[in-house]
Design a protein around this motif. Sequence first.
Motif, PDB file in Angstrom:
ATOM      1  N   PHE A   1      -8.040 -39.408  28.368  1.00  0.00           N
ATOM      2  CA  PHE A   1      -7.348 -38.742  27.263  1.00  0.00           C
ATOM      3  C   PHE A   1      -7.848 -37.318  27.216  1.00  0.00           C
ATOM      4  O   PHE A   1      -9.026 -37.040  27.194  1.00  0.00           O
ATOM      5  CB  PHE A   1      -7.606 -39.545  25.982  1.00  0.00           C
ATOM      6  CG  PHE A   1      -8.104 -38.813  24.795  1.00  0.00           C
ATOM      7  CD1 PHE A   1      -9.432 -38.884  24.425  1.00  0.00           C
ATOM      8  CD2 PHE A   1      -7.235 -38.092  23.999  1.00  0.00           C
ATOM      9  CE1 PHE A   1      -9.880 -38.260  23.289  1.00  0.00           C
ATOM     10  CE2 PHE A   1      -7.693 -37.454  22.872  1.00  0.00           C
ATOM     11  CZ  PHE A   1      -9.014 -37.538  22.512  1.00  0.00           C
TER      12      PHE A   1
ATOM     13  N   ILE B   1      -7.661 -33.521  25.437  1.00  0.00           N
ATOM     14  CA  ILE B   1      -7.395 -32.999  24.108  1.00  0.00           C
ATOM     15  C   ILE B   1      -7.737 -31.523  24.037  1.00  0.00           C
ATOM     16  O   ILE B   1      -8.685 -31.071  24.643  1.00  0.00           O
ATOM     17  CB  ILE B   1      -8.200 -33.788  23.056  1.00  0.00           C
ATOM     18  CG1 ILE B   1      -7.892 -33.270  21.654  1.00  0.00           C
ATOM     19  CG2 ILE B   1      -9.686 -33.716  23.312  1.00  0.00           C
ATOM     20  CD1 ILE B   1      -8.465 -34.129  20.571  1.00  0.00           C
TER      21      ILE B   1
ATOM     22  N   SER C   1      -9.117 -38.509  17.375  1.00  0.00           N
ATOM     23  CA  SER C   1      -9.622 -39.492  18.334  1.00  0.00           C
ATOM     24  C   SER C   1      -8.810 -40.785  18.272  1.00  0.00           C
ATOM     25  O   SER C   1      -8.488 -41.387  19.310  1.00  0.00           O
ATOM     26  CB  SER C   1     -11.093 -39.784  18.056  1.00  0.00           C
ATOM     27  OG  SER C   1     -11.599 -40.739  18.970  1.00  0.00           O
ATOM     28  N   ASP C   2      -8.446 -41.203  17.058  1.00  0.00           N
ATOM     29  CA  ASP C   2      -7.668 -42.425  16.905  1.00  0.00           C
ATOM     30  C   ASP C   2      -6.279 -42.293  17.521  1.00  0.00           C
ATOM     31  O   ASP C   2      -5.623 -43.298  17.810  1.00  0.00           O
ATOM     32  CB  ASP C   2      -7.515 -42.777  15.419  1.00  0.00           C
ATOM     33  CG  ASP C   2      -8.818 -43.288  14.813  1.00  0.00           C
ATOM     34  OD1 ASP C   2      -9.732 -43.627  15.582  1.00  0.00           O
ATOM     35  OD2 ASP C   2      -8.907 -43.331  13.566  1.00  0.00           O
TER      36      ASP C   2
ATOM     37  N   GLU D   1      -5.486 -41.584  20.389  1.00  0.00           N
ATOM     38  CA  GLU D   1      -5.436 -42.186  21.726  1.00  0.00           C
ATOM     39  C   GLU D   1      -5.070 -43.657  21.643  1.00  0.00           C
ATOM     40  O   GLU D   1      -4.175 -44.132  22.344  1.00  0.00           O
ATOM     41  CB  GLU D   1      -6.788 -42.020  22.423  1.00  0.00           C
ATOM     42  CG  GLU D   1      -6.808 -42.604  23.826  1.00  0.00           C
ATOM     43  CD  GLU D   1      -8.183 -42.499  24.471  1.00  0.00           C
ATOM     44  OE1 GLU D   1      -8.250 -42.688  25.698  1.00  0.00           O
ATOM     45  OE2 GLU D   1      -9.155 -42.235  23.754  1.00  0.00           O
ATOM     46  N   SER D   2      -5.729 -44.393  20.749  1.00  0.00           N
ATOM     47  CA  SER D   2      -5.444 -45.821  20.631  1.00  0.00           C
ATOM     48  C   SER D   2      -4.065 -46.072  20.035  1.00  0.00           C
ATOM     49  O   SER D   2      -3.478 -47.147  20.225  1.00  0.00           O
ATOM     50  CB  SER D   2      -6.515 -46.510  19.783  1.00  0.00           C
ATOM     51  OG  SER D   2      -6.525 -45.981  18.466  1.00  0.00           O
TER      52      SER D   2
ATOM     53  N   SER E   1      -1.461 -44.322  20.820  1.00  0.00           N
ATOM     54  CA  SER E   1      -0.484 -43.834  21.802  1.00  0.00           C
ATOM     55  C   SER E   1       0.200 -42.553  21.360  1.00  0.00           C
ATOM     56  O   SER E   1       1.396 -42.350  21.605  1.00  0.00           O
ATOM     57  CB  SER E   1       0.572 -44.913  22.104  1.00  0.00           C
ATOM     58  OG  SER E   1      -0.038 -46.074  22.625  1.00  0.00           O
TER      59      SER E   1
ATOM     60  N   ASP F   1       1.255 -38.731  21.607  1.00  0.00           N
ATOM     61  CA  ASP F   1       1.501 -37.811  22.710  1.00  0.00           C
ATOM     62  C   ASP F   1       0.959 -36.426  22.386  1.00  0.00           C
ATOM     63  O   ASP F   1       0.461 -35.722  23.258  1.00  0.00           O
ATOM     64  CB  ASP F   1       2.991 -37.712  23.011  1.00  0.00           C
ATOM     65  CG  ASP F   1       3.570 -39.047  23.449  1.00  0.00           C
ATOM     66  OD1 ASP F   1       2.814 -39.862  24.000  1.00  0.00           O
ATOM     67  OD2 ASP F   1       4.767 -39.276  23.225  1.00  0.00           O
ATOM     68  N   SER F   2       1.114 -36.026  21.125  1.00  0.00           N
ATOM     69  CA  SER F   2       0.580 -34.741  20.689  1.00  0.00           C
ATOM     70  C   SER F   2       0.389 -34.797  19.182  1.00  0.00           C
ATOM     71  O   SER F   2       0.949 -35.659  18.502  1.00  0.00           O
ATOM     72  CB  SER F   2       1.513 -33.587  21.062  1.00  0.00           C
ATOM     73  OG  SER F   2       2.783 -33.750  20.456  1.00  0.00           O
TER      74      SER F   2
ATOM     75  N   TYR G   1      -2.398 -35.433  24.378  1.00  0.00           N
ATOM     76  CA  TYR G   1      -2.970 -36.615  24.989  1.00  0.00           C
ATOM     77  C   TYR G   1      -2.319 -36.821  26.360  1.00  0.00           C
ATOM     78  O   TYR G   1      -1.094 -36.871  26.464  1.00  0.00           O
ATOM     79  CB  TYR G   1      -2.736 -37.834  24.108  1.00  0.00           C
ATOM     80  CG  TYR G   1      -3.311 -37.683  22.708  1.00  0.00           C
ATOM     81  CD1 TYR G   1      -4.528 -38.265  22.381  1.00  0.00           C
ATOM     82  CD2 TYR G   1      -2.640 -36.944  21.746  1.00  0.00           C
ATOM     83  CE1 TYR G   1      -5.059 -38.119  21.113  1.00  0.00           C
ATOM     84  CE2 TYR G   1      -3.168 -36.788  20.460  1.00  0.00           C
ATOM     85  CZ  TYR G   1      -4.381 -37.377  20.157  1.00  0.00           C
ATOM     86  OH  TYR G   1      -4.914 -37.227  18.894  1.00  0.00           O
TER      87      TYR G   1
END
Length: 255
Positions: A2, A4, A51-52, A54-55, A57, A59-60, A75
């Motif tokens: 991921f 960022i 950070s969350d 990422e989990s 899903s 995209d931005s 992401y």
Amino acid sequence: MFGICTLLAADGLGPARAQNLENPTWPTQEWLTSTPEEQGMDSSALAKFVSDGESQSFDSLLIVRRGRIVAEAYYAPYTADIPHQIHSSTKAIIGTLIGMLYKDGVLDRLDHPVLDFFADHGIANVDDRKKAITTQSLLDMTSGFDWDQGIEDGKEQTLLDMTLSPNWTQFILDCPMAHAPGAIFNYADANPNLASAIITRLTGKLAEDYARKKLFRWYGVGGEEMAPSSLQQTNGVPHATAERLRQIPRRPGSG
């Protein structure tokens, strides 16, 4: 993996503090940036939210507080310059165009009955409730149509039926009523699509063409990101980058 990129989302990033936070936030030549704390936000909570993503899903992610960017993240595999599907953003564009028509006097009033614009159509299921639908009802998503959009575990049946119809405007006009206009909120593509048809009736132009002429030109956005007919079929999927979306409210003189 991921990836960022956050802009000025924590203390100690000089450019954010170097800006004069008393300046107007927009319309200006560019977005101002700030630390979260300067805008009453907690940077640690923001960092967790980023950070969350990422989990979840994401995209931005772009966070604006009081007209200033406090965080921006992308992401993988998405980056800032990749056009992204932004789905129902066209609903907001249609609403903006209706507001412009009203401001310019092309639309006489927001409580104008919708059926007046389609007097040349044969319309099914007409009753007092349907006659009472106004342009404002469409903007508020309170038209009262019996419409299943698939929200709250619905089957999207009405939405699917519309997409199979050869004439979306006629399909919506014929749709039976479930409630009196203004009684309940129901997120339905019927509303912005019918508003789009009203724009065409009032201007003689497709909503997409009218947007290019009257709206996008102020923002330096040519409309090339829009999928074909996405402003006529407002559940269509336009594409834009986050940078394009960031440009929209910052152009001087755009109102």
